[in-house]
Design a protein around this motif. Structure first.
Motif, mmCIF file in Angstrom:
data_model
loop_
_atom_site.group_PDB
_atom_site.id
_atom_site.type_symbol
_atom_site.label_atom_id
_atom_site.label_comp_id
_atom_site.label_asym_id
_atom_site.label_seq_id
_atom_site.Cartn_x
_atom_site.Cartn_y
_atom_site.Cartn_z
ATOM 1 N N LYS A 3 83.425 -16.826 47.602
ATOM 2 C CA LYS A 3 82.298 -16.997 46.683
ATOM 3 C C LYS A 3 82.324 -18.405 46.067
ATOM 4 O O LYS A 3 81.287 -19.078 45.966
ATOM 5 C CB LYS A 3 82.375 -15.929 45.579
ATOM 6 N N GLU A 4 83.549 -18.850 45.714
ATOM 7 C CA GLU A 4 83.721 -20.183 45.128
ATOM 8 C C GLU A 4 83.243 -21.263 46.096
ATOM 9 O O GLU A 4 82.552 -22.204 45.729
ATOM 10 C CB GLU A 4 85.205 -20.423 44.836
ATOM 11 N N LYS A 5 83.631 -21.066 47.375
ATOM 12 C CA LYS A 5 83.239 -22.031 48.420
ATOM 13 C C LYS A 5 81.720 -22.105 48.542
ATOM 14 O O LYS A 5 81.135 -23.164 48.665
ATOM 15 C CB LYS A 5 83.836 -21.612 49.771
ATOM 16 N N THR A 8 80.270 -24.015 45.656
ATOM 17 C CA THR A 8 80.499 -25.458 45.823
ATOM 18 C C THR A 8 79.521 -26.037 46.842
ATOM 19 O O THR A 8 78.937 -27.098 46.636
ATOM 20 C CB THR A 8 81.954 -25.715 46.313
#
Ligand SMILES: O=C(O)CCCC[C@@H]1SC[C@@H]2NC(=O)N[C@@H]21
Length: 187
Positions: A3-5, A8
């Motif tokens: 999810k973080e990727k 970003t």
């Protein structure tokens, strides 16, 4: 993690789109700083803004900003010199200059990492300017049905001093701004 990727990646995309839009706007504004000349081709600051787009944003985003600029011009948005726009102007007498802006931005972007101390950097910027003038002049000969001598007088000779100034200015300013923006983590 995944999810973080994604977040970003999305942030990067939004940032890229914003920078492309900002440079499209800068080219449009610089196009309005123009002086009409008797030969039919105005003196403008587009050719300062276009290499700046390539140097600061890099080849991909810089070229995209000029393509968006041309697309806006084609659909009639008055982004060209003298607040003009439309397919007729894009394919008119100055069309060769306009349509070669992406090549100019691309080459400027490709050499942008070399920096002001590298001869390749300056040769690349000069190459972009020369291509712009060759395409612009040949196009003018065809569209205006003129001779090369007339086209030289309208498309090249009046612009030589300012072309040199714009080349040097874009090279120095572009490199300085690019480095400052990288340092501030903006690019
Ligand atoms: O109609 C337009 O908006 C395009 C004008 C093109 C002007 C060309 S670009 C290269 C040369 N240098 C100038 O300052 N003017 C011409």
């Amino acid at each position: 993690m995944e999810k973080e990727k994604t977040v970003t990646r999305q942030t990067t995309n939004v940032k890229d789109i914003c920078y492309i839009a900002i440079f499209t706007a800068i080219i449009a504004i610089m196009a309005q700083i123009s002086i009409p000349l008797p030969g039919g081709v105005p003196l403008t600051l587009q050719t300062l803004a276009v290499p700046l787009a390539g140097i600061i944003l890099g080849a991909k985003r810089g070229t995209l900003s000029t393509l968006v600029y041309i697309l806006l011009a084609m659909v009639g948005v008055p982004v060209l010199a003298g607040l003009s726009g439309g397919i007729g102007v894009v394919f008119g007498m100055t069309g060769g200059f306009i349509l070669s802006f992406p090549i100019m931005a691309l080459i400027s972007g490709l050499v942008s990492d070399k920096g002001v101390k590298s001869p390749i950097y300056w040769l690349g910027l000069l190459g972009g300017v020369i291509i712009n003038y060759i395409v612009g002049t040949v196009w003018f000969v065809i569209v205006a049905d003129s001779t090369f001598a007339v086209a030289l007088g309208a498309c090249v000779l009046p612009f030589i001093p300012t072309a040199v100034i714009k080349l040097v200015l874009s090279g120095i300013l572009g490199d300085t701004l690019k480095k400052a923006m990288h340092k501030a983590n903006l690019l």
